[in-house]
Scaffold this motif. Sequence first.
Motif, mmCIF file in Angstrom:
data_model
loop_
_atom_site.group_PDB
_atom_site.id
_atom_site.type_symbol
_atom_site.label_atom_id
_atom_site.label_comp_id
_atom_site.label_asym_id
_atom_site.label_seq_id
_atom_site.Cartn_x
_atom_site.Cartn_y
_atom_site.Cartn_z
ATOM 1 N N SER B 120 48.138 85.034 34.910
ATOM 2 C CA SER B 120 47.456 85.218 36.189
ATOM 3 C C SER B 120 47.125 83.887 36.858
ATOM 4 O O SER B 120 47.011 83.819 38.063
ATOM 5 C CB SER B 120 46.196 86.072 36.010
ATOM 6 O OG SER B 120 45.350 85.479 35.062
ATOM 7 N N GLN B 121 46.972 82.830 36.064
ATOM 8 C CA GLN B 121 46.725 81.516 36.673
ATOM 9 C C GLN B 121 47.663 80.494 36.047
ATOM 10 O O GLN B 121 47.422 80.025 34.926
ATOM 11 C CB GLN B 121 45.281 81.087 36.433
ATOM 12 C CG GLN B 121 44.301 81.622 37.457
ATOM 13 C CD GLN B 121 42.951 81.005 37.226
ATOM 14 O OE1 GLN B 121 42.258 81.353 36.286
ATOM 15 N NE2 GLN B 121 42.581 80.074 38.084
ATOM 16 N N PHE B 122 48.730 80.179 36.756
ATOM 17 C CA PHE B 122 49.579 79.063 36.331
ATOM 18 C C PHE B 122 49.153 77.877 37.169
ATOM 19 O O PHE B 122 49.313 77.872 38.385
ATOM 20 C CB PHE B 122 51.062 79.395 36.536
ATOM 21 C CG PHE B 122 51.970 78.346 35.969
ATOM 22 C CD1 PHE B 122 52.379 78.424 34.637
ATOM 23 C CD2 PHE B 122 52.385 77.264 36.734
ATOM 24 C CE1 PHE B 122 53.202 77.442 34.100
ATOM 25 C CE2 PHE B 122 53.200 76.281 36.200
ATOM 26 C CZ PHE B 122 53.610 76.370 34.875
ATOM 27 N N ILE B 123 48.554 76.873 36.502
ATOM 28 C CA ILE B 123 47.897 75.784 37.222
ATOM 29 C C ILE B 123 48.682 74.486 37.032
ATOM 30 O O ILE B 123 48.996 74.101 35.912
ATOM 31 C CB ILE B 123 46.455 75.596 36.700
ATOM 32 C CG1 ILE B 123 45.644 76.867 36.969
ATOM 33 C CG2 ILE B 123 45.790 74.386 37.355
ATOM 34 C CD1 ILE B 123 44.332 76.916 36.225
ATOM 35 N N GLY B 124 48.994 73.866 38.151
ATOM 36 C CA GLY B 124 49.560 72.523 38.076
ATOM 37 C C GLY B 124 48.473 71.522 38.454
ATOM 38 O O GLY B 124 47.825 71.683 39.494
ATOM 39 N N THR B 125 48.236 70.496 37.607
ATOM 40 C CA THR B 125 47.113 69.603 37.862
ATOM 41 C C THR B 125 47.300 68.298 37.091
ATOM 42 O O THR B 125 48.401 68.001 36.619
ATOM 43 C CB THR B 125 45.787 70.292 37.478
ATOM 44 O OG1 THR B 125 44.700 69.470 37.846
ATOM 45 C CG2 THR B 125 45.710 70.612 35.992
ATOM 46 N N THR B 126 46.225 67.542 36.970
ATOM 47 C CA THR B 126 46.249 66.292 36.187
ATOM 48 C C THR B 126 45.345 66.487 34.976
ATOM 49 O O THR B 126 44.537 67.421 34.957
ATOM 50 C CB THR B 126 45.734 65.113 37.036
ATOM 51 O OG1 THR B 126 44.456 65.468 37.572
ATOM 52 C CG2 THR B 126 46.696 64.801 38.179
ATOM 53 N N PRO B 127 45.446 65.616 33.956
ATOM 54 C CA PRO B 127 44.668 65.821 32.724
ATOM 55 C C PRO B 127 43.152 65.871 32.960
ATOM 56 O O PRO B 127 42.426 66.529 32.209
ATOM 57 C CB PRO B 127 45.038 64.609 31.859
ATOM 58 C CG PRO B 127 46.375 64.201 32.350
ATOM 59 C CD PRO B 127 46.360 64.479 33.830
ATOM 60 N N SER B 128 42.666 65.212 33.994
ATOM 61 C CA SER B 128 41.219 65.178 34.235
ATOM 62 C C SER B 128 40.651 66.575 34.517
ATOM 63 O O SER B 128 39.465 66.835 34.324
ATOM 64 C CB SER B 128 40.909 64.259 35.411
ATOM 65 O OG SER B 128 41.649 64.681 36.546
ATOM 66 N N TYR B 129 41.539 67.471 34.953
ATOM 67 C CA TYR B 129 41.119 68.836 35.273
ATOM 68 C C TYR B 129 40.459 69.500 34.067
ATOM 69 O O TYR B 129 39.420 70.154 34.176
ATOM 70 C CB TYR B 129 42.340 69.656 35.725
ATOM 71 C CG TYR B 129 42.083 71.124 35.943
ATOM 72 C CD1 TYR B 129 41.591 71.584 37.156
ATOM 73 C CD2 TYR B 129 42.330 72.055 34.938
ATOM 74 C CE1 TYR B 129 41.351 72.935 37.364
ATOM 75 C CE2 TYR B 129 42.089 73.401 35.122
ATOM 76 C CZ TYR B 129 41.600 73.835 36.347
ATOM 77 O OH TYR B 129 41.371 75.174 36.538
ATOM 78 N N LEU B 130 41.070 69.309 32.894
ATOM 79 C CA LEU B 130 40.569 69.969 31.689
ATOM 80 C C LEU B 130 39.111 69.589 31.411
ATOM 81 O O LEU B 130 38.287 70.432 31.079
ATOM 82 C CB LEU B 130 41.441 69.615 30.479
ATOM 83 C CG LEU B 130 42.863 70.167 30.518
ATOM 84 C CD1 LEU B 130 43.641 69.704 29.299
ATOM 85 C CD2 LEU B 130 42.856 71.674 30.594
ATOM 86 N N GLU B 131 38.821 68.302 31.607
ATOM 87 C CA GLU B 131 37.456 67.860 31.354
ATOM 88 C C GLU B 131 36.505 68.422 32.408
ATOM 89 O O GLU B 131 35.412 68.868 32.096
ATOM 90 C CB GLU B 131 37.406 66.330 31.368
ATOM 91 C CG GLU B 131 36.115 65.795 30.761
ATOM 92 C CD GLU B 131 35.828 64.369 31.221
ATOM 93 O OE1 GLU B 131 36.788 63.619 31.463
ATOM 94 O OE2 GLU B 131 34.632 64.046 31.340
ATOM 95 N N ALA B 132 36.988 68.419 33.652
ATOM 96 C CA ALA B 132 36.133 68.876 34.746
ATOM 97 C C ALA B 132 35.720 70.336 34.576
ATOM 98 O O ALA B 132 34.598 70.719 34.885
ATOM 99 C CB ALA B 132 36.843 68.688 36.083
ATOM 100 N N VAL B 133 36.621 71.190 34.069
ATOM 101 C CA VAL B 133 36.283 72.608 33.929
ATOM 102 C C VAL B 133 35.836 72.947 32.504
ATOM 103 O O VAL B 133 35.742 74.118 32.132
ATOM 104 C CB VAL B 133 37.455 73.539 34.345
ATOM 105 C CG1 VAL B 133 37.833 73.307 35.790
ATOM 106 C CG2 VAL B 133 38.644 73.346 33.433
#
Lengths: 257, 402
Positions: B120-133
């Motif tokens: 349901s959520q295929f997310i394209g992002t940068t590694p910092s995203y993981l920490e932010a969420v």
Amino acid sequence: MSTLEHPVIEVRDLVKTYGDGETQIKALAGVDLAVHRGEYLAIMGVSGSGKTTLMNILGCLDVQTSGRYLLDGVDVSTFDDRQLARVRNRRIGFVFQMFSLIPRTSVLANVELPLAYAGMKAADRRRRARAALTTVGLGDRADHEPNQLSGGQQQRVAVARALVTAPTLILADEPTGNLDSTSSAEVLEVLDHLNRIGRTVVLITHDHRVAQHAHRLIELVDGRVVTDEPIRRSPAGESYDGRHRPRTGPSSEAVPA
Amino acid sequence: MTTIEAIRLAIRAVVANKLRSGLTVLGILIGVAAVILLVAVGNGSAKAVQQNIEQLGSDTLTISTATARGAGARVQSGALTMDLVDALTNREATPDVKSVSPVVTGAQGVSFEGTAHTVSQFIGTTPSYLEAVNDTVARGASFTDDDVRSHHRVVVLGAGAAARLFRDADPIGKQVTVGVARFTVVGLLGQKGGLTFADPNDVAIAPITAAQEAVSGYGPLNQILVQAVAADRVGAARSQAQAVLNEKLHVTNAANQPFQILSQSQLLTARSDTARTFTVFLGAVAALSLLVGGIGITNIMMVTVTERTREIGIRKALGAPKRTLLTQFLTEATVLSLIGGLLGVVAAIVGSQFTILGIHPEILPSSIALALGVSVAIGLFFGSYPASRAAGLRPIDALRYE
């Protein structure tokens, strides 16, 4: 008792009409009647003669159009629903045609019912209901349900229920209407017995043989009393009437009309 | 006649007609169970939201394109681009911003050896995203900034997505097909608590470059996630980000910005508001079914009264006062609805053991008391018409009835 001086039932010029205008029907056209304590009265008449209407009024189930009805010296025509319910509960014991027991309810509970409506405590109720059942010879059937009893037995339970409140008047409307002769005899024997021990019994029937059990016969035709006289009977075999039905003779003597 | 006797009498009458009573009880059961359970679901989801607010912390901001208001307000420059990400990352302009993560997202079909599943959520992002969420990598490793630069087709799977695609097999190192491209699974995320109505574990996170190249195309970003240096610097980070965006997008009218900045807690509040509205709506539907159950009681009591007209006549002849008959039938109706209510509570408690729509229902004790109270009230209300009809019958009419 102060009520001793009053007749149990005193009816003066009782009229009951149904409907109005063109379609008006006069079910009772001026009935006069007095029934005294301890009497055993049979009211006879063909269907349409007004005997059911009379019985409904005597039983405080219906109200007359005009005329006076004193029950135990009290004019009940002015009573409201609640007072009428009390009168039915305390002063009148009904025995209807068949199917007058509450289904799926034990015989004892059925007999207790009027006492419960009178607000009596459960233990007293039970004691009195058992005594009433013994009177009608069904003391051993208290825990049965109505559908486990024969028609005659059911009707005797109904009689026990009618007498359990020690009412002024026992009103039996065609109590043997749906019974075979053996069962009829059982039920009539119980009513005879009640009268012998001093109860006032009014029996409504269209059957001469049943009426023979009473001591006084009232015959209604078209809403009027046409016969009111004592019934003479042969001294023997009073209680066998229903079974052997030998007494058409005295009946026709008693009703010369 | 005492209350206990009246109740015993009513129970006997109810039991005498098992099927009919059972169906009537079922109506109330469903209504009561629905009310309790849906309130429990609402309560459970509110609690989950609460937990997530605490879990996520309040140090992140989400920048998204504002919903266009009218044709004239549609601003092309409102599209979020990688340029904005670079601008926001500028330490001098935004000293209170710790990291900036661009996000492209959407549902995507992912398959592995014949097993297909739409994540349901295929997310394209940068590694910092993981920490932010506050996402943690439970097994394997996250992708790196190098993976982003080199357009490496690697992916980190959420626990839910991994379970659906791989069942018992070990996903690490396996290749999955996303759209038409193949991605290598490098890591697995830890289990995450339920947010609202979407499963937060049904995600797949890939480098934004690879995702755009292979899957989503080079359209605008869906979001930019900004993490402040600390929770109490969110306000400062927000105004710095706002200033950068205003300048970059040439915003002149502050009232009609082409983008909006929401803090994580604002988002969650909005979501919990949605959840509450939804709960009220579901509760209303459940209450309707309770109403239908109540009408069922009226119906069945009408049948009962008609069927027992002669019995009523006999009772009246024996001197039953109006009140007693009224009580008798009211008690019967109330017993019916109370049995339904009690069984409904049992059904709701059983139902609450299961996870519904990804939410663990939590039954409010007060909702049980309320539902039982309401079911008694329903018996009294919906039983009153048939009961008063029974009590109001004239004895001779009732006796003559065949």
